[in-house]
Design a protein around this motif. Structure first.
Motif, short mmCIF file in Angstrom:
data_model
loop_
_atom_site.label_atom_id
_atom_site.label_comp_id
_atom_site.label_asym_id
_atom_site.label_seq_id
_atom_site.Cartn_x
_atom_site.Cartn_y
_atom_site.Cartn_z
N ALA A 67 25.55 47.90 44.78
CA ALA A 67 25.88 48.25 43.40
C ALA A 67 26.80 49.46 43.34
CB ALA A 67 24.59 48.52 42.61
N GLU A 68 26.55 50.45 44.20
CA GLU A 68 27.38 51.66 44.21
C GLU A 68 28.83 51.33 44.54
OE1 GLU A 68 28.56 55.51 43.81
OE2 GLU A 68 26.61 54.64 43.26
N GLY A 69 29.03 50.36 45.43
CA GLY A 69 30.40 49.97 45.79
C GLY A 69 31.14 49.38 44.60
N ILE A 70 30.45 48.51 43.82
CA ILE A 70 31.10 47.93 42.64
C ILE A 70 31.36 49.01 41.59
CG2 ILE A 70 30.79 46.31 40.73
CD1 ILE A 70 29.24 44.51 42.60
N THR A 71 30.39 49.91 41.40
CA THR A 71 30.54 50.99 40.41
C THR A 71 31.75 51.86 40.74
OG1 THR A 71 28.19 51.03 39.85
CG2 THR A 71 29.45 53.03 39.43
N GLN A 72 31.94 52.19 42.00
CA GLN A 72 33.08 53.02 42.39
C GLN A 72 34.41 52.31 42.12
OE1 GLN A 72 33.05 56.20 43.14
NE2 GLN A 72 30.81 56.15 42.87
N SER A 170 28.48 51.34 33.70
CA SER A 170 29.12 51.22 35.01
C SER A 170 28.16 50.78 36.12
CB SER A 170 29.76 52.56 35.41
OG SER A 170 28.76 53.56 35.62
N TRP A 171 26.94 50.38 35.78
CA TRP A 171 25.95 49.95 36.77
C TRP A 171 25.35 48.63 36.32
CZ3 TRP A 171 25.12 52.53 41.34
CH2 TRP A 171 24.01 52.16 42.10
N PHE A 172 24.86 47.85 37.27
CA PHE A 172 24.25 46.57 36.93
C PHE A 172 23.22 46.74 35.80
CE2 PHE A 172 25.81 44.90 41.00
CZ PHE A 172 26.04 43.57 40.68
N PRO A 173 23.22 45.77 34.83
CA PRO A 173 24.01 44.55 34.73
C PRO A 173 25.26 44.68 33.85
CG PRO A 173 22.14 44.40 33.25
CD PRO A 173 22.06 45.75 33.90
N PHE A 174 25.87 45.87 33.81
CA PHE A 174 27.20 46.07 33.23
C PHE A 174 27.30 45.64 31.76
CE2 PHE A 174 27.76 45.14 37.83
CZ PHE A 174 28.12 46.42 38.23
N THR A 175 26.37 46.09 30.96
CA THR A 175 26.36 45.75 29.53
C THR A 175 27.55 46.41 28.83
OG1 THR A 175 23.96 45.56 29.54
CG2 THR A 175 25.02 45.92 27.40
N ARG A 241 35.38 39.21 36.11
CA ARG A 241 35.43 37.85 36.66
C ARG A 241 34.82 37.80 38.06
NH1 ARG A 241 38.11 34.59 33.33
NH2 ARG A 241 39.69 35.46 31.93
N GLU A 242 35.13 38.78 38.85
CA GLU A 242 34.58 38.83 40.21
C GLU A 242 33.06 38.99 40.16
OE1 GLU A 242 34.51 42.01 43.91
OE2 GLU A 242 36.34 41.85 42.70
N ILE A 243 32.56 39.82 39.23
CA ILE A 243 31.11 40.04 39.12
C ILE A 243 30.41 38.79 38.65
CG2 ILE A 243 29.36 41.34 37.84
CD1 ILE A 243 31.35 43.71 37.83
#
Length: 534
Positions: A67-72, A170-175, A241-243
């Motif tokens: 998750a941290e990787g996606i957030t960054q 910026s963190w799952f589930p990205f609301t 889209r990637e998420i």
């Protein structure tokens, strides 16, 4: 997919226009504020979240690092957007700082004609995932919990929507939350249509063509929402889209809450000023819980006129002094209707819907568009926004009708004088009616009940209401005779008229005005009236 369309009634009820028409230049009705939400619905189920990680070939124990990787990467995209647009990014150290005020200050210091104004960052609470362990199973699992993470606010001067913002978690589930202002939107529409207007903050005090303005407001709730919202999503959240790809889902758009306002534009502040204190007085002192329930679309049993004993909600009415004036608000299970004066010359009645499940919409079962339609729970999804507009508009109209019924230029003493003294009509003398006496007060309350408004009342109906016990034989005939005399008294004073060819009676227009005013005075709270008079 376009949302369903529903026809809306006129902005202001006839009964209100009949009484206050000479003082009014017109009215408009439409959404004021819209708080829309984009969610990856499936990811709010922990088991699906675990399946999502499995599809990404990520172990549950590695969720934090994943998750941290996606957030960054999201943060990097945000900074890149600010740099590419040559607009400022500003981090706010406290969630209590007004983001809107900061954005408006930036817009004044560094104005834009349209497009991105600024991006603001702030750490705020959110609903997200944590990894928990179970002593019973000796396994770890995903669990939704309250956390904190950085949220990004994208403020825009949108070419269609006007001043608005998008908030990205910026963190799952990205609301995602998108806040729109219907009056800002209308201003943009009027500019394109070349219709002149005067606007003060969030309120139009004059519009050259009110019919055109109303037509534009009606077009708002007919909007084809997904393309409009997805274009904002693509610009502010390019990783979506990637998420979404691992489980082939898309953002689901819903309305977390809506505010629908009817603005009655008085000709000047003086005209509204002479009426508004009376609106406030009657709004806070006369409208009881059953009235508030009717305003907000709840059924109140016509047999009793009282709140159903099975009702478990809470009805609250309150009065608040604001810098711009006095606001009266009535709440029912988080939904509310309120009235206040805007910019001196605009009377605004506004319905806020937070719990749409309190209302119904005629539709098929979700997922079966061709299925049989029935009255079902109103959903949060944007497909039901037209129905939200319809029920909100109806609530506003009911409230305006109620204000018209209890407010007038005639003093209460003048109203009471008509029936509080004996009269002689057609050679027949009729005694005075004393609305403050227990017996006459109960009689006036009985004839004004809602269940008699359409079909009228009969002798037996008043017997049921005015006598606590049942009777038969001579006692029943005595009661019928006593009620007949009361009906004769009410007809003599012009409060009731007989329906031709029946044994039913209905209130006359004069009777409705007089009885409503007197009953409002009977129910008035002395403490509240004293505060209003201070």
């Amino acid at each position: 997919m376009k949302t369903n369309t529903t026809s809306l009634p006129d902005s202001v009820p006839d009964v209100f226009l009949t009484k206050f028409g000479p003082d009014i230049q017109g009215a408009i009705s439409g959404f004021d504020r819209l708080r829309l939400r984009g969610t990856l619905r499936h990811l709010f189920q922990p088991t699906v979240m675990e399946a999502y990680l499995n599809a990404c070939r990520v172990l549950i124990k590695d969720f934090g690092r994943f998750a941290e990787g996606i957030t960054q990467r999201i943060k990097a995209a945000v900074y890149q957007l600010a740099e590419k647009s040559r607009r400022p990014y500003r981090y706010l150290p406290s969630s209590q700082i007004s983001k809107e005020e900061v954005a408006r200050e930036i817009a004044l210091e560094d104005p834009v004609e349209q497009g991105l104004i600024a991006i603001l960052g702030c750490v705020e609470p959110c609903l997200s995932y944590v990894v928990r362990g179970s002593l019973a199973t000796k396994h770890i699992h995903m669990e939704l919990a309250q956390r904190k993470c950085t949220h990004f606010y994208f403020y825009y001067l949108h070419p269609v929507l006007g001043f608005m913002h998008l908030r990205l978690q910026s963190w799952f589930p990205f609301t995602i939350n998108i806040n729109l202002n219907g009056r800002e939107w209308l201003g943009r529409q009027l500019d394109r249509a070349r219709v002149a207007y005067r606007k003060k903050r969030n309120c139009f005090v004059w519009i050259q063509d009110l019919a055109k303005a109303q037509a534009l407001l009606d077009e708002q709730w007919r909007t084809d929402w997904p393309p409009l919202l997805n274009s904002l999503l693509q610009e502010c959240h390019p990783l979506h889209r990637e998420i979404c790809q691992p489980i082939h889902q898309e953002y689901y758009w819903s309305a977390s809450d809506t505010e629908y306002a009817t603005d009655v534009l008085f000709k000047d502040a003086a005209r509204l000023g002479q009426w508004y204190p009376r609106f406030v007085q009657h709004g806070i002192s006369s409208f009881a819980s059953p009235d508030v329930m009717r305003f907000l679309g709840r059924n109140v049993p016509t047999t009793t006129g009282k709140v159903n004993a099975h009702f478990k909600g809470e009805v609250i009415s309150d009065l608040k002094h604001r810098p711009e004036g006095i606001r009266v608000k009535h709440s029912l299970n988080s939904n509310s209707i309120k009235v206040y004066d805007k910019q001196g010359s605009v009377l605004r009645v506004e319905t806020t819907i937070v719990r749409p499940q309190e209302f119904r919409v005629r539709r098929a079962v979700e997922g079966d568009r061709q299925g049989q339609k029935d009255w079902r729970i109103l959903r949060r999804g944007i497909a039901d926004l037209p129905r939200r507009a319809q029920v909100s508009d109806a609530a506003n109209q009911r409230y305006l009708s109620a204000l018209a019924a209890v407010t007038g230029t005639t003093r209460l003493s003048e109203v009471a004088r008509e029936i509080c003294q004996p009269i002689v009509r057609d050679g027949q003398r009729y005694r005075a009616i004393n609305p403050w006496a227990k017996e006459d007060g109960a009689l006036l309350e009985a004839i004004s009940r809602g269940e008699f408004a359409i079909n009228g009342l009969r002798n037996r109906d008043l017997q049921r209401l005015l006598y606590k016990t049942k009777a038969a034989g001579p006692e029943q005939r005595r009661r019928a005779g006593a009620i007949t005399r009361k009906l004769r008294l009410l007809r003599g004073h012009g409060l009731l008229k007989k329906v031709s060819g029946t044994h039913r009676y209905v209130l006359t227009q004069k009777g409705r005005e007089i009885v409503t005013a007197l009953l409002a005075a009977r129910q008035a709270d002395v403490e509240k009236l004293s505060k209003l008079a201070a």
